[in-house]
Design an enzyme around this catalytic site. Sequence first.
Site, short mmCIF file in Angstrom:
data_model
loop_
_atom_site.label_atom_id
_atom_site.label_comp_id
_atom_site.label_asym_id
_atom_site.label_seq_id
_atom_site.Cartn_x
_atom_site.Cartn_y
_atom_site.Cartn_z
N GLY A 141 18.52 -27.55 -80.65
CA GLY A 141 19.70 -28.60 -81.03
C GLY A 141 19.95 -29.16 -79.55
CD GLN B 21 22.43 -29.94 -74.05
OE1 GLN B 21 22.37 -30.52 -75.56
NE2 GLN B 21 21.99 -28.58 -74.10
CB CYS C 6 23.27 -23.56 -74.21
SG CYS C 6 23.46 -25.16 -74.12
CG LEU C 7 18.24 -26.19 -75.55
CD1 LEU C 7 17.26 -27.57 -75.53
CD2 LEU C 7 16.53 -25.65 -74.39
CG HIS D 105 25.64 -24.25 -79.11
ND1 HIS D 105 25.67 -23.34 -78.39
CD2 HIS D 105 25.01 -25.92 -77.75
CE1 HIS D 105 25.61 -23.82 -77.59
NE2 HIS D 105 24.74 -24.58 -76.74
CD GLU D 106 23.77 -28.98 -79.82
OE1 GLU D 106 23.99 -29.58 -78.91
OE2 GLU D 106 23.16 -27.99 -79.99
CG HIS E 57 26.74 -29.54 -75.90
ND1 HIS E 57 26.94 -28.66 -74.88
CD2 HIS E 57 25.68 -29.03 -76.39
CE1 HIS E 57 26.21 -28.07 -73.69
NE2 HIS E 57 25.40 -28.11 -75.14
ZN LIG Z 1 23.53 -25.82 -75.56
#
Ligand SMILES: [Zn+2]
Length: 169
Positions: A45, A50, A92-93, A134-135, A138
């Site tokens: 995701g 991000q 998480c990225l 999670h998204e 963000h």
């Molecule tokens: Zn993330």
Amino acid sequence: MIRPILKYGDSTLHERAAPVEQITTDVDRLLGDMIETMYAAPGVGLAAPQVGVPLRIFVVDVSVGRDPNGLIVMINPEFVVRDGMQLEEEGCLSVPGFNATVVRPSHVVVKGLDRDGEPHQREGTGLLARAFQHEMDHLDGMLFVEHLRGVKRDMIVRKIKKLTRAGKW
Ligand SMILES: [Zn+2]
């Protein structure tokens, strides 16, 4: 185009994103870039903040491209249902190299607009429910680290600060 992914500490990641007013060509281009960036990472995701764009948009594909119908685009998403509970490792990225167990609902339904601006609704359990949460976090300026308590959270934040000081973050 693959866009650089911001890391923990960048202000865009810690602020609430704004709703998309209109799906312009810029928004469509952003979506294309987000999808490309997510698959290249690879990740399950990616949210617009991000990549430095404070808009309420995320993309999710828990199959990471293996399922041709796996890609989900959500613009201005809202929860319709959130219930149950699951406890799994999460990463998480934007927080590369760190994982932690996060408590999340195990079943969610999210509604929003698709890439064409049409309303749609998707249901998720397990990993997909987790990815949706999670998204969505963000878009509200929240990273999984903020769901952690006490020692675990302090340890991750301390390590990130150390990496930042060393110019390695
Ligand atoms: Zn993330």
